[in-house]
Write an enzyme that holds these catalytic residues in place. Sequence first.
Site, PDB file in Angstrom:
ATOM      1  CD  GLU A  25     -28.785 -49.798  21.306  1.00 50.25           C
ATOM      2  OE1 GLU A  25     -29.837 -50.473  21.414  1.00 50.25           O
ATOM      3  OE2 GLU A  25     -27.849 -50.119  20.557  1.00 50.25           O
ATOM      4  CE  LYS A  87     -34.027 -55.801  17.430  1.00 49.35           C
ATOM      5  NZ  LYS A  87     -33.277 -56.872  16.742  1.00 49.35           N
ATOM      6  CB  VAL A 107     -29.407 -47.928  16.259  1.00 46.28           C
ATOM      7  CG1 VAL A 107     -28.890 -46.699  15.511  1.00 46.28           C
ATOM      8  CG2 VAL A 107     -28.283 -48.551  17.085  1.00 46.28           C
ATOM      9  CG  ASP A 139     -32.694 -59.555   8.517  1.00 47.19           C
ATOM     10  OD1 ASP A 139     -32.901 -58.366   8.842  1.00 47.19           O
ATOM     11  OD2 ASP A 139     -32.539 -60.464   9.350  1.00 47.19           O
ATOM     12  CB  SER A 141     -30.804 -53.128  10.530  1.00 47.28           C
ATOM     13  OG  SER A 141     -31.228 -52.330  11.603  1.00 47.28           O
ATOM     14  CE  LYS A 160     -21.733 -58.420  18.175  1.00 47.14           C
ATOM     15  NZ  LYS A 160     -22.621 -57.293  18.454  1.00 47.14           N
TER      16      LYS A 160
END
Length: 309
Positions: A25, A87, A107, A139, A141, A160
Amino acid sequence: MNEYLQCSPEVEAALFEGRPVIALESTIISHGMPYPQNVETALACQRIARENGAVPATCAILGGKLCAGLTEKQIDCLGRSGLAVIKASRRDIPLLLAQGLDGATTVAATMIIAQLAGISVFATGGIGGVHRGAEHTMDISADLEELANTPVCVVCAGAKSILDLGLTLEYLETRGVPVIGYRTNVLPAFFTATSPFPLQWRAESPKEIADAIAAAKALGYQGGMLVANPIPADWSMDEAVISAAIENALIEAEESGISGKAVTPFLLAKIKDLTGGKSLASNIELVYNNVRLAAQISCQIPDSRFQKV
Ligand code: PSU
Ligand code: MN
């Protein structure tokens, strides 16, 4: 081939001949690490993929094209531009293409490019997931939905603990994404090899993972697969040090009113500062470790292509 897809000649030839190819990526380059370490790391990833028998296809959106396989110059440009590059996740692709713009792919967006190109294995550092406090912010992803919908196997070092790891696993379970621990029974927490979250599946060899990919492919399964590969012991961080840095970074993000897609890059940069750069060194090594494993998996897939679109 799709009119928006642009494979480099090397990637194109490898895919045509059914040789192993892995996707890499580019958000990690522009938004995940500072210059020049980002460029050095991206180039080293390409070297490590080759040393382990796979052609690297670093993915990005350049001039409105979905690119699989970048030149050193293109990688350098993404690294130097840093946060100035957009992004790009799934929602951004149609607009970037229509307007002929550049984007560093997350990703999710990289999985989309990989699938279009016919690449079935992809190495990254960490995936996006359910953020802490998502019950208020929503939130979550787009990486998770992509894993549910797009047949690409993503090799990561877990996630993380800026994320809620338990909820991230629940989400993946609901959406039917296999999560396979590589020589581990628990979800690794990116900077550290362990977490309190058990996994259902464990693999001891790249071949076992390749076999699972082949089975999913034979069934015409819609979704992808996640391989969680723990950070090597030599590079694992002290649990207390990294937890404190993450907590402080989260507080700063909240106080600065950071939201949306700026959250992850902001936290990554803060954590690096708070650990005196130690987190960056660990981050780089875990990515190399993932590239190695992804390349080894791709070498075990008899024909490493998913059906071309
Ligand atoms: N997590 C990391 N490093 C990263 C990212 C996530 O530890 O560089 C990047 C990846 O590109 C991932 C993206 O796909 O952030 C997720 O962003 P968001 O949470 O905005 O979907
Ligand atoms: Mn988000």
